[in-house]
Design an enzyme around this catalytic site. Sequence first.
Site, PDB file in Angstrom:
ATOM      1  N   THR A  80       0.844  -1.192   0.000  1.00 50.19           N
ATOM      2  CA  THR A  80       0.000   0.000   0.000  1.00 50.19           C
ATOM      3  C   THR A  80       0.886   1.252   0.000  1.00 50.19           C
ATOM      4  O   THR A  80       1.987   1.248   0.546  1.00 50.19           O
ATOM      5  CB  THR A  80      -0.951   0.016   1.210  1.00 50.19           C
ATOM      6  OG1 THR A  80      -0.185   0.160   2.418  1.00 50.19           O
ATOM      7  CG2 THR A  80      -1.770  -1.267   1.266  1.00 50.19           C
ATOM      8  N   GLY A  81       0.386   2.297  -0.652  1.00 52.88           N
ATOM      9  CA  GLY A  81       1.153   3.538  -0.715  1.00 52.88           C
ATOM     10  C   GLY A  81       2.513   3.335  -1.343  1.00 52.88           C
ATOM     11  O   GLY A  81       3.539   3.729  -0.786  1.00 52.88           O
ATOM     12  N   THR A 108       3.766   4.265  -4.556  1.00 54.85           N
ATOM     13  CA  THR A 108       4.172   5.020  -5.740  1.00 54.85           C
ATOM     14  C   THR A 108       5.480   5.765  -5.522  1.00 54.85           C
ATOM     15  O   THR A 108       6.071   6.285  -6.476  1.00 54.85           O
ATOM     16  CB  THR A 108       3.090   6.032  -6.158  1.00 54.85           C
ATOM     17  OG1 THR A 108       2.827   6.922  -5.064  1.00 54.85           O
ATOM     18  CG2 THR A 108       1.805   5.320  -6.558  1.00 54.85           C
ATOM     19  N   GLY A 138       8.953   6.541  -2.344  1.00 58.07           N
ATOM     20  CA  GLY A 138       9.522   6.327  -1.026  1.00 58.07           C
ATOM     21  C   GLY A 138       9.773   4.873  -0.662  1.00 58.07           C
ATOM     22  O   GLY A 138      10.105   4.043  -1.511  1.00 58.07           O
ATOM     23  N   ILE A 139       9.605   4.570   0.616  1.00 64.76           N
ATOM     24  CA  ILE A 139       9.842   3.219   1.118  1.00 64.76           C
ATOM     25  C   ILE A 139       8.915   2.221   0.439  1.00 64.76           C
ATOM     26  O   ILE A 139       9.326   1.105   0.105  1.00 64.76           O
ATOM     27  CB  ILE A 139       9.657   3.182   2.649  1.00 64.76           C
ATOM     28  CG1 ILE A 139      10.766   3.982   3.338  1.00 64.76           C
ATOM     29  CG2 ILE A 139       9.628   1.748   3.166  1.00 64.76           C
ATOM     30  CD1 ILE A 139      10.551   4.200   4.828  1.00 64.76           C
ATOM     31  N   GLY A 140       7.667   2.613   0.205  1.00 64.84           N
ATOM     32  CA  GLY A 140       6.719   1.705  -0.435  1.00 64.84           C
ATOM     33  C   GLY A 140       7.154   1.296  -1.823  1.00 64.84           C
ATOM     34  O   GLY A 140       7.084   0.111  -2.183  1.00 64.84           O
ATOM     35  N   SER A 164       7.474   3.077  12.625  1.00 62.87           N
ATOM     36  CA  SER A 164       8.483   4.138  12.680  1.00 62.87           C
ATOM     37  C   SER A 164       9.166   4.106  14.030  1.00 62.87           C
ATOM     38  O   SER A 164       8.581   3.649  15.030  1.00 62.87           O
ATOM     39  CB  SER A 164       7.820   5.503  12.473  1.00 62.87           C
ATOM     40  OG  SER A 164       8.715   6.558  12.781  1.00 62.87           O
ATOM     41  N   TYR A 200       1.020  11.635  15.327  1.00 60.89           N
ATOM     42  CA  TYR A 200       1.683  10.687  14.429  1.00 60.89           C
ATOM     43  C   TYR A 200       2.308   9.545  15.229  1.00 60.89           C
ATOM     44  O   TYR A 200       2.133   8.367  14.899  1.00 60.89           O
ATOM     45  CB  TYR A 200       2.756  11.414  13.622  1.00 60.89           C
ATOM     46  CG  TYR A 200       3.654  10.500  12.818  1.00 60.89           C
ATOM     47  CD1 TYR A 200       3.196   9.896  11.649  1.00 60.89           C
ATOM     48  CD2 TYR A 200       4.969  10.238  13.215  1.00 60.89           C
ATOM     49  CE1 TYR A 200       4.022   9.059  10.902  1.00 60.89           C
ATOM     50  CE2 TYR A 200       5.798   9.405  12.477  1.00 60.89           C
ATOM     51  CZ  TYR A 200       5.320   8.821  11.324  1.00 60.89           C
ATOM     52  OH  TYR A 200       6.128   7.989  10.584  1.00 60.89           O
TER      53      TYR A 200
END
Length: 263
Positions: free
Chosen positions: A13-14, A16, A18-20, A141, A154
Site C-alpha cells: 500500500t502507498g 508510488t 519512497g519506502i513503499g 516508525s 503521528y
Amino acid sequence: MKIDLSGKTALVTGSTAGIGWAAAKGLAESGATVIVNGRKEATVAEAVSTLRKQVPDAQIQHFTGDLGTAQGCAALVAAIPACDILINNLGIYGPKDFFETPDEDWAHFFEVNVMSGVRLSRAYLPGMVSQGWGRVVFVSSESAINIPTEMIHYGFSKTAQLSIARGLAQRVAGSGVTVNSVLPGPTLSEGLAEMLQDEVKTSGKSVEAVAADFVMAHRPSSIIRRAATVEEVANMIVYISSKQASATTGAALRVDGGVISAI
C-alpha cells in the site's frame, strides 16, 4: 541467501514513492507479483512504468484508490480478493503542536495510518491462514517508541501499529503466517529530499550531506549519523516477507540507524 518469492503475490500500500516503492521493487526483484497502489492514476501509472523499466521481468498489477477510507479498502479487496504478502506501508505524517491538533486531525491519522492496515489485514489474513503461509508487515516508525513532541498524533498512530501487529501475530499463532512491524528511522525519501531542497540550494551541499545534518540536529542519538536510504529499509521488508524469515513473528524490527537508545 537467495530470496525467491516466485508464485507469491505481494500487495504494497502507498507504493508510488519512497519506502513503499522501494519495497515493491525489492519484492519484484525477488520474483513476487507486486500490486502497486496509490491515490492518483497518474502517479500509479508512473510508478508502474518506472518499475517495469528497472525490473524488466517483473509481474506487476496496480490499484488506484484511497486506502485511508473504508470504501477504498473494500474496493481493493473486491478487485484483488487474495494476496500472500501484505505490506501495510500507507501512512501520512506532519508536525503540529498537540494543543493545536483538532479531533479531525487525530481521526484522519488514525484512519489512514492505523485503520487501513486493520481493514486489509482483516480481509487478507484468513486466506493466508487457510493456505498455511503468509506475511503481513506493518511499516511503523522509530517515532512509535521515541514519540516526537512536535507530532504526538503521528507517534500515537505508529505505536498503535506495533500493538496491532503483535496481537495479530498471536492471533494467527501456529498457522504458518507471520506478522511483524518494521521501524524505519530518518529516511531519505522523496518527501524528506523535497523538504530539504532550500537548504541544499543555499548551502551548496549534497542532499545526502544536508540530510545527515538534519538527522544530527533532530535525531542526535543516531549511530549511523545519516539518513537511511529507502532501499536499506526495503531490504528489511523484503527479508521479513521471505520464506527464510519463517521463525520471526510478532517482532518490531528496527531499521532506525540506532536512533532508539535501547539494547
